[in-house]
Write a protein that holds these residues in place. Structure first.
Motif, PDB file in Angstrom:
ATOM      1  N   GLY A 186       0.824  -1.195   0.000  1.00 28.99           N
ATOM      2  CA  GLY A 186       0.000   0.000   0.000  1.00 28.99           C
ATOM      3  C   GLY A 186       0.856   1.242   0.000  1.00 28.99           C
ATOM      4  O   GLY A 186       2.066   1.195   0.255  1.00 28.99           O
ATOM      5  N   ARG A 187       0.234   2.366  -0.281  1.00 31.46           N
ATOM      6  CA  ARG A 187       0.943   3.638  -0.268  1.00 31.46           C
ATOM      7  C   ARG A 187       1.379   3.987   1.155  1.00 31.46           C
ATOM      8  O   ARG A 187       0.905   3.402   2.118  1.00 31.46           O
ATOM      9  N   PRO A 188       2.276   4.960   1.281  1.00 29.68           N
ATOM     10  CA  PRO A 188       2.618   5.427   2.625  1.00 29.68           C
ATOM     11  C   PRO A 188       1.406   6.012   3.342  1.00 29.68           C
ATOM     12  O   PRO A 188       0.540   6.631   2.728  1.00 29.68           O
ATOM     13  N   ASN A 189       1.364   5.778   4.626  1.00 33.53           N
ATOM     14  CA  ASN A 189       0.372   6.411   5.501  1.00 33.53           C
ATOM     15  C   ASN A 189      -1.069   5.991   5.223  1.00 33.53           C
ATOM     16  O   ASN A 189      -2.001   6.747   5.477  1.00 33.53           O
ATOM     17  N   VAL A 190      -1.269   4.777   4.691  1.00 30.60           N
ATOM     18  CA  VAL A 190      -2.633   4.281   4.508  1.00 30.60           C
ATOM     19  C   VAL A 190      -3.053   3.384   5.678  1.00 30.60           C
ATOM     20  O   VAL A 190      -4.163   2.869   5.687  1.00 30.60           O
ATOM     21  N   GLY A 191      -2.160   3.209   6.648  1.00 32.27           N
ATOM     22  CA  GLY A 191      -2.468   2.357   7.792  1.00 32.27           C
ATOM     23  C   GLY A 191      -1.967   0.937   7.628  1.00 32.27           C
ATOM     24  O   GLY A 191      -2.434   0.030   8.315  1.00 32.27           O
ATOM     25  N   LYS A 192      -0.999   0.755   6.757  1.00 32.43           N
ATOM     26  CA  LYS A 192      -0.486  -0.594   6.486  1.00 32.43           C
ATOM     27  C   LYS A 192       0.204  -1.186   7.725  1.00 32.43           C
ATOM     28  O   LYS A 192      -0.022  -2.346   8.068  1.00 32.43           O
ATOM     29  N   SER A 193       1.047  -0.398   8.384  1.00 29.20           N
ATOM     30  CA  SER A 193       1.751  -0.897   9.565  1.00 29.20           C
ATOM     31  C   SER A 193       0.779  -1.200  10.699  1.00 29.20           C
ATOM     32  O   SER A 193       0.945  -2.170  11.439  1.00 29.20           O
ATOM     33  N   THR A 194      -0.237  -0.363  10.831  1.00 25.09           N
ATOM     34  CA  THR A 194      -1.252  -0.617  11.860  1.00 25.09           C
ATOM     35  C   THR A 194      -1.987  -1.924  11.580  1.00 25.09           C
ATOM     36  O   THR A 194      -2.244  -2.717  12.491  1.00 25.09           O
ATOM     37  N   LEU A 195      -2.312  -2.172  10.324  1.00 28.21           N
ATOM     38  CA  LEU A 195      -2.984  -3.416   9.955  1.00 28.21           C
ATOM     39  C   LEU A 195      -2.080  -4.623  10.208  1.00 28.21           C
ATOM     40  O   LEU A 195      -2.531  -5.655  10.703  1.00 28.21           O
ATOM     41  N   ILE A 196      -0.799  -4.480   9.868  1.00 30.80           N
ATOM     42  CA  ILE A 196       0.142  -5.585  10.074  1.00 30.80           C
ATOM     43  C   ILE A 196       0.224  -5.946  11.550  1.00 30.80           C
ATOM     44  O   ILE A 196       0.172  -7.124  11.930  1.00 30.80           O
ATOM     45  N   ASN A 197       0.362  -4.939  12.409  1.00 30.52           N
ATOM     46  CA  ASN A 197       0.419  -5.205  13.845  1.00 30.52           C
ATOM     47  C   ASN A 197      -0.878  -5.814  14.359  1.00 30.52           C
ATOM     48  O   ASN A 197      -0.877  -6.660  15.253  1.00 30.52           O
ATOM     49  N   ARG A 198      -1.987  -5.381  13.804  1.00 26.71           N
ATOM     50  CA  ARG A 198      -3.282  -5.946  14.204  1.00 26.71           C
ATOM     51  C   ARG A 198      -3.389  -7.397  13.773  1.00 26.71           C
ATOM     52  O   ARG A 198      -3.920  -8.237  14.497  1.00 26.71           O
ATOM     53  N   MET A 199      -2.878  -7.728  12.589  1.00 29.89           N
ATOM     54  CA  MET A 199      -2.968  -9.090  12.072  1.00 29.89           C
ATOM     55  C   MET A 199      -2.128 -10.072  12.884  1.00 29.89           C
ATOM     56  O   MET A 199      -2.565 -11.189  13.173  1.00 29.89           O
ATOM     57  N   ILE A 200      -0.915  -9.680  13.265  1.00 34.33           N
ATOM     58  CA  ILE A 200      -0.046 -10.614  14.001  1.00 34.33           C
ATOM     59  C   ILE A 200      -0.262 -10.527  15.501  1.00 34.33           C
ATOM     60  O   ILE A 200       0.208 -11.393  16.242  1.00 34.33           O
TER      61      ILE A 200
END
Length: 479
Positions: A186-200
């Motif tokens: 995903g693009r920067p600042n779309v919440g990708k890192s937040t989603l990754i942390n939520r998934m794991i």
């Protein structure tokens, strides 16, 4: 193995775009402009034998304004930083110009292998065309023609032969990573890192980080509901409290390689910003990779009812070419909708690897042809005779028949829809390849009506001569 990255640099109109298209075999679907972020930088993939590579086209550089123009300071620096080798194009018809020397001096600063290609050399003596470019001091130039392909294969082979192997490429095999491999892009600042942390799970420590075969990518094994997964994270797994920078570092190369290593791709879109050009470019890359695809529209909880309706209409209007991809409206911050992502990932993974018997394929093909006949071509009906499965992830259907090269894209899309519905190939692209049956009369010159009559007359004359000869033999015997 991480793909070698080759950057193209040079002045405007020296033939970089033509060479780019030849090296990537004009795979337009993977060629992308990134407005704002990467400006005129374009990415594409190519292959020589079994060796794949990535080509980066940096656009034209004038070499003016004190030697380094803004484009050189921006997109070229980014391309040269990530490149393993550089193809420096010059114009053999114009000869060496001051701008070429300025660009050469700048490229030297990056300490990358550089190959000077003297383009537009078709019809010229190659030794003469490249002679004055020796003064650039970058080794022996190679005269090529990007338009006609002269020496292009030699150029790419020379480059690949000099690129050293990645130091980490043999540390592990992909088979060492269990379960479904999921790339989150995903693009920067779309919440990708937040989603990754939520998934794991936020309680997971960073000890699970492992070096990956992709550049700066991280492979993270974890389980959910008893199912094993391996997350391929191109931004790095971090606890939310440790995320200080709001804007993540973005690399299209890392995204491309992560998709190559994955089974399923999750593309994260910022619902509050709607669908951007960068989102569409990443989506095109994901489709081109052939992997299963899931769209996660994030920050849905922050939108008003009116905004949600607007976003839904925009997605429906602009994503018709990817209508097979499942869409999820989520909030990575609060976790709403994230659980459903896993169900879809499993469904897409199973669909991408679902085997179908030849008899079932042919039954569906026969029914599809019966309901919607192929078009007439020059008064003759295109005939689809039989089909078989040619590969998985994505499913690849080989269809044999007559005049199949005349089939339109619309009929192919019709067949894709029929196969997808019949075999529940959801969330995965489907490839249909056509193979023409051999025609035993191919190559024989068709005869005109006059020629056929002449042949019949010749046969009749030959038969008459044969009968006369037979009668003469009989008379001699009687005598």
């Amino acid at each position: 193995m991480s793909k070698p990255i080759i950057a193209l640099v040079g002045r405007p109109n020296v033939g970089k775009s033509t060479l780019f298209n030849r090296l990537t075999r004009s795979r337009d679907a993977i060629v992308a402009d990134y407005p704002g972020l990467t400006r005129d930088r374009q990415y594409g993939t190519g292959r020589v034998g079994s060796q794949p590579y990535i080509v980066v086209d940096t656009g034209g550089l004038s070499g003016e304004t004190e030697g380094v123009d803004p484009l050189m300071a921006g997109q070229v620096r980014a391309a040269l930083d990530e490149a393993d080798a550089v193809l420096f194009l010059v114009d053999g018809r114009q000869g060496i110009l001051p701008a070429d020397e300025v660009i050469a001096n700048y490229v030297r600063l990056f300490d990358k292998p550089v190959h000077v290609l003297v383009n537009k050399a078709e019809g010229y003596d190659h030794d003469l065309a490249k002679s004055e470019f020796f003064q650039l001091g970058m080794g022996e130039p190679l005269a090529i023609s990007s338009a006609h392909g002269d020496n292009v294969e030699k150029a790419i082979n020379d480059v690949l032969a000099e690129i050293p192997e990645k130091e980490h490429e043999d540390e592990f095999e992909l088979d060492d990573h269990p379960g479904v491999r999921v790339a989150v892009i995903g693009r920067p600042n779309v919440g990708k890192s937040t989603l990754i942390n939520r998934m794991i799970g936020e309680e997971r420590v960073v000890a699970f980080d492992m070096p990956g075969t992709t550049r700066d990518s991280i492979f993270v094994p974890f389980e959910r509901d008893g199912e094993p997964y391996t997350l391929i994270d191109t931004a790095g797994v971090r606890r939310r409290k440790n995320i200080k920078e709001k804007i993540e570092k973005f690399s299209i190369v890392k995204a491309m390689e992560a998709m190559d290593q994955s089974h399923v791709v999750i593309l994260v879109i910022d619902g509050s910003e709607g669908l951007t050009d960068q989102d569409l470019t990443l989506l095109g890359l994901a489709i081109e990779s052939g992997r299963g695809l899931v769209l996660a529209v994030n920050k849905w909880d922050n939108l008003t009812s009116y905004q949600r309706e607007q976003v839904k209409n925009e997605l429906e209007r602009r994503l018709q070419f990817a209508e097979y991809a499942k869409q999820h409206l989520i909030s990575a911050l609060h976790g709403s909708g994230v659980g459903d992502l896993f169900k879809t990932v499993q469904m897409v993974y199973k669909a991408a690897f679902k085997k179908v018997s030849t008899s079932d394929l042919n039954r569906v093909l026969e029914q599809a042809v019966h309901e919607h006949q192929p078009p007439l071509v020059a008064g003759r009906r295109v005939k689809l005779r039989y089909a078989h499965l040619g590969g998985l992830n994505p499913p690849r259907v080989i269809v044999h028949g007559n005049q199949v090269d005349k089939l339109s894209e619309s009929y192919t899309r019709y067949l894709v829809g029929v196969f997808r519905k019949a075999f529940k190939w959801v969330g995965t692209p489907i490839t249909i390849e056509y193979k023409a049956n051999e025609n035993p009369f191919e190559g024989r010159k068709s005869k005109t009506k006059t020629e056929r009559k002449m042949n019949e007359r010749e046969k009749a004359d030959a038969l008459m001569r044969k009968r006369k000869k037979k009668k003469k033999v009989q008379k001699k015997r009687i005598q």
